[in-house]
Design a protein around this motif. Structure first.
Motif, PDB file in Angstrom:
ATOM      1  N   GLY A  49       1.346  31.447 -45.359  1.00  0.00           N
ATOM      2  CA  GLY A  49       1.230  30.365 -44.576  1.00  0.00           C
ATOM      3  C   GLY A  49       2.619  29.633 -44.347  1.00  0.00           C
ATOM      4  O   GLY A  49       3.615  29.968 -44.973  1.00  0.00           O
ATOM      5  N   GLY A  63      -1.425  28.502 -41.204  1.00  0.00           N
ATOM      6  CA  GLY A  63      -1.996  29.571 -41.691  1.00  0.00           C
ATOM      7  C   GLY A  63      -3.692  29.814 -41.152  1.00  0.00           C
ATOM      8  O   GLY A  63      -4.230  28.781 -41.031  1.00  0.00           O
ATOM      9  N   GLY A  64      -3.997  31.135 -41.508  1.00  0.00           N
ATOM     10  CA  GLY A  64      -5.493  31.417 -41.445  1.00  0.00           C
ATOM     11  C   GLY A  64      -5.685  31.317 -40.067  1.00  0.00           C
ATOM     12  O   GLY A  64      -5.142  30.919 -38.948  1.00  0.00           O
ATOM     13  N   PRO A  65      -7.167  31.343 -39.608  1.00  0.00           N
ATOM     14  CA  PRO A  65      -7.650  31.231 -38.279  1.00  0.00           C
ATOM     15  C   PRO A  65      -7.540  29.814 -37.566  1.00  0.00           C
ATOM     16  O   PRO A  65      -7.520  29.995 -36.474  1.00  0.00           O
TER      17      PRO A  65
END
Length: 170
Positions: A49, A63-65
């Protein structure tokens, strides 16, 4: 090699496999804002991230979807959770479903959510009340409740079947 000073374009410094410091670009490229990329702690060299500047107004966590999952509008002092353009002190994305989980119970959650034209206040099991009242020095004073059966209670009293609720004014 554990640390490398790069200082070319958007890149500034790499702490091998742990942290990647970005200094942004000049002229400003919105996709290359200053901040810190963090790697996963397993030493496999995968980025997890970013904490940094999104644009000339927002900073946050990426970060992430969800991408920019948490943003802070530094111009207007607003926080967005899944919302890059918060329009209130705390804003959520324009999607239906759970918005805030206050307590994750064993059979369900306690929280707040939305569906089409409906605000949800929900408890964590089928035997729970949803109560309204006020707080006095940490003591909750119930004034109104919806009981698990669907019955309404005013000041803790559910009344009798078929009884009407009326007001005597203020």
């Amino acid at each position: 090699e554990r640390v490398r000073v790069i200082n070319s374009g958007a890149d500034a410094m790499l702490v091998n496999g742990r942290i990647y410091l970005r200094n942004g670009t000049f002229p400003n490229d919105p996709q290359q804002g200053p901040g810190i990329w963090f790697y996963k702690p397993d030493n496999l060299g995968q980025l997890l991230g970013f904490i940094g500047i999104q644009n000339n107004q927002n900073l946050g966590f990426f970060g992430g979807p969800a991408g920019w999952g948490l943003t802070y509008d530094a111009i207007n002092s607003r926080v967005g959770i899944g919302n890059q353009n918060p329009n209130a002190p705390l804003s959520f994305p324009p999607s239906l479903g759970k918005k805030i989980t206050l307590y994750p119970g064993a059979t369900g959650d306690v929280g707040i959510g939305v569906s089409g034209n409906r605000l949800y206040l929900y408890a964590d099991n089928p035997n729970a009340d949803v109560a309204f009242g006020w707080d006095a020095a940490g003591v909750f004073n119930e004034r109104f409740a919806v009981k698990p059966t669907g019955a309404l209670a005013v000041n803790g009293i559910m009344g009798q079947p078929g009884q009407f609720l009326s007001s005597n004014g203020s």
